[in-house]
Motif scaffolding. Structure first.
Motif: not given
Length: 423
Positions: A148, A241, A245, A311, A315, A410
């Motif tokens: 990510p 997923h 996040e 990160q 959330t 995310g």
């Protein structure tokens, strides 16, 4: 004790004035020899993704490093390098393609010849593209986009700069690059004027002589075309997923990177100086457990991307850390006194410690090689030392006036939007 202190001072002087750029056969050459037991040579080519004629072709060209040339087969290159105990590698950035060799002192003639043969006589065969290069390119891209943080930074570049620096160093699955595309791109970038040869642990005069011998017949080439960088900004959200996040909050600046940005990054950086401590960054207290914030400073020849990468496992944690990061960034324009002094020395240490490793030296030399200027740590530290509260206030205000670059990856249903963090 006195002798040891004298040696330390001499080493310090050598390290601070470590590279003079000279011209050899139309190629910029720079080297520093601090008495290392091993040597390294890097051929740096203006062939990064910002210059590519077709998406993915720069990454494919990187994949052909150390494949068949007019002098050796792929297997021959591998076997001979192993007989010498050397290590060969290649890397790609938005501005440069680098092919490097690390080896024992005295073996530089062989390894310079290996590197130069890629420039002068690469065969670019179709079967090597299909069997070796394409699978590796696909694997590199898949691995990068599965991370990510890497994906967020790639998307951030596209939003911030669109074309040029906005071009990704990784190809997408739908990209098709033919062998003719690779040959055409190589012929446009492999020429005197687009190449710099950088060395560490090697005598500059020796490297210059070897470059003249190996690249003496290399024809000149016009500088590759690229759109001059302009900053735009924007927002994008990607559903993902099974990964942290992730939110990236960025700002761009055109022109040469300013030392104020290095100080600003050091001021906001929540990484503590003492392990397991919280740190004294204005962001630190607002970071929940299980969430991290990193400052990002990516300077290029005509622009800089600055930002904060957040990160976390949830959330909610990312949202809280994002609000703290934005609030601290907005208030950074008022930094002064001891807080500013700490940020300045932290930035100076980061600049100096980056030169402890071979890669740091190469990066520092390479940044100046194509302009023909000599790299100097003293000048870098001096420019950082001169940063004052007025300069920080000015750069912060300038960044905040532009549209931010915002990337969320995310659970986009609950990850915050830019305006929800105070942007």
């Amino acid at each position: 004790m006195l002798a040891r202190a004298s040696v330390t001072r001499n080493a310090s002087r050598i390290a601070r004035n470590f590279a003079t750029v000279v011209d050899a056969a139309g190629v910029k050459v720079a080297a520093v020899d601090n008495g290392e037991p091993t040597s390294a040579v890097t051929f740096l080519v203006k062939a990064g993704s910002r210059y590519e004629s077709k998406p993915g072709v720069a990454q494919a060209l990187k994949g052909f490093a150390f494949k068949s040339t007019g002098k050796r087969s792929t297997l021959g290159t591998i076997r001979e390098a192993e007989l010498y105990g050397g290590v060969l590698s290649s890397s790609l950035t938005r501005e440069h393609l680098a092919v490097s060799a690390e080896f024992l002192r005295g073996d530089e003639p062989f390894f310079v010849d290996v590197l130069s043969s890629f420039i002068t006589s690469a065969r670019f065969t179709r079967h090597e593209l299909d069997e070796y290069v394409a699978p590796v390119v696909a694997a590199e891209s898949s691995s990068a986009f599965a991370d990510p943080a890497t994906r967020a930074l790639e998307l951030a570049h596209a939003l911030a700069f669109r074309t040029g620096l906005g071009s990704s160093v990784f190809s997408s699955p739908s990209t098709h690059v033919s062998i003719d595309d690779v040959k055409a791109y190589a012929s446009s970038v492999f020429g005197a004027g687009n190449i710099a040869v950088l060395g560490t642990g090697i005598d500059p005069a020796t490297l210059q002589k070897l470059v003249e011998q190996s690249l003496g017949s290399l024809s000149a080439a016009t500088a590759p075309e690229s759109t001059p960088s302009a900053y735009f900004g924007g927002e994008t959200r990607i559903e993902a997923h099974g990964a942290p996040e992730t939110v990236f909050i960025g700002f761009g600046k055109t022109g040469v990177s300013a030392p104020e940005l290095a100080v600003l990054a050091a001021y906001l950086d929540p990484q503590p100086s003492v392990k397991w401590s919280q740190g004294l960054s204005p962001i630190s207290e607002g970071i929940p457990n299980g969430t991290s914030v990193q400052t990002v400073l990516l300077p290029y020849s005509d622009a800089t991307l600055f930002g904060l990468l957040i990160q976390g496992a949830t959330t909610e944690g990312v949202r809280a850390a994002g609000k703290a990061a934005v609030a601290a960034f907005k208030a950074a324009g008022g930094v002064k006194g001891d807080d500013l002094k700490k940020a300045v020395v932290k930035a100076k240490f980061a600049a100096a410690s980056a030169l402890d490793g071979r890669q740091g030296l190469i990066s520092a030399i390479g940044a100046n090689a194509f302009t023909g200027t000599s790299a100097s740590l003293d000048s870098t530290l001096s420019s950082i030392e001169k940063v004052n509260s007025s300069a920080i206030s000015k750069i912060t205000s300038s960044l905040l006036k532009a549209k931010p670059t915002y990337v969320a990856i995310g659970d986009i249903k609950t990850l915050p939007h830019a305006d929800e963090l105070g942007l």
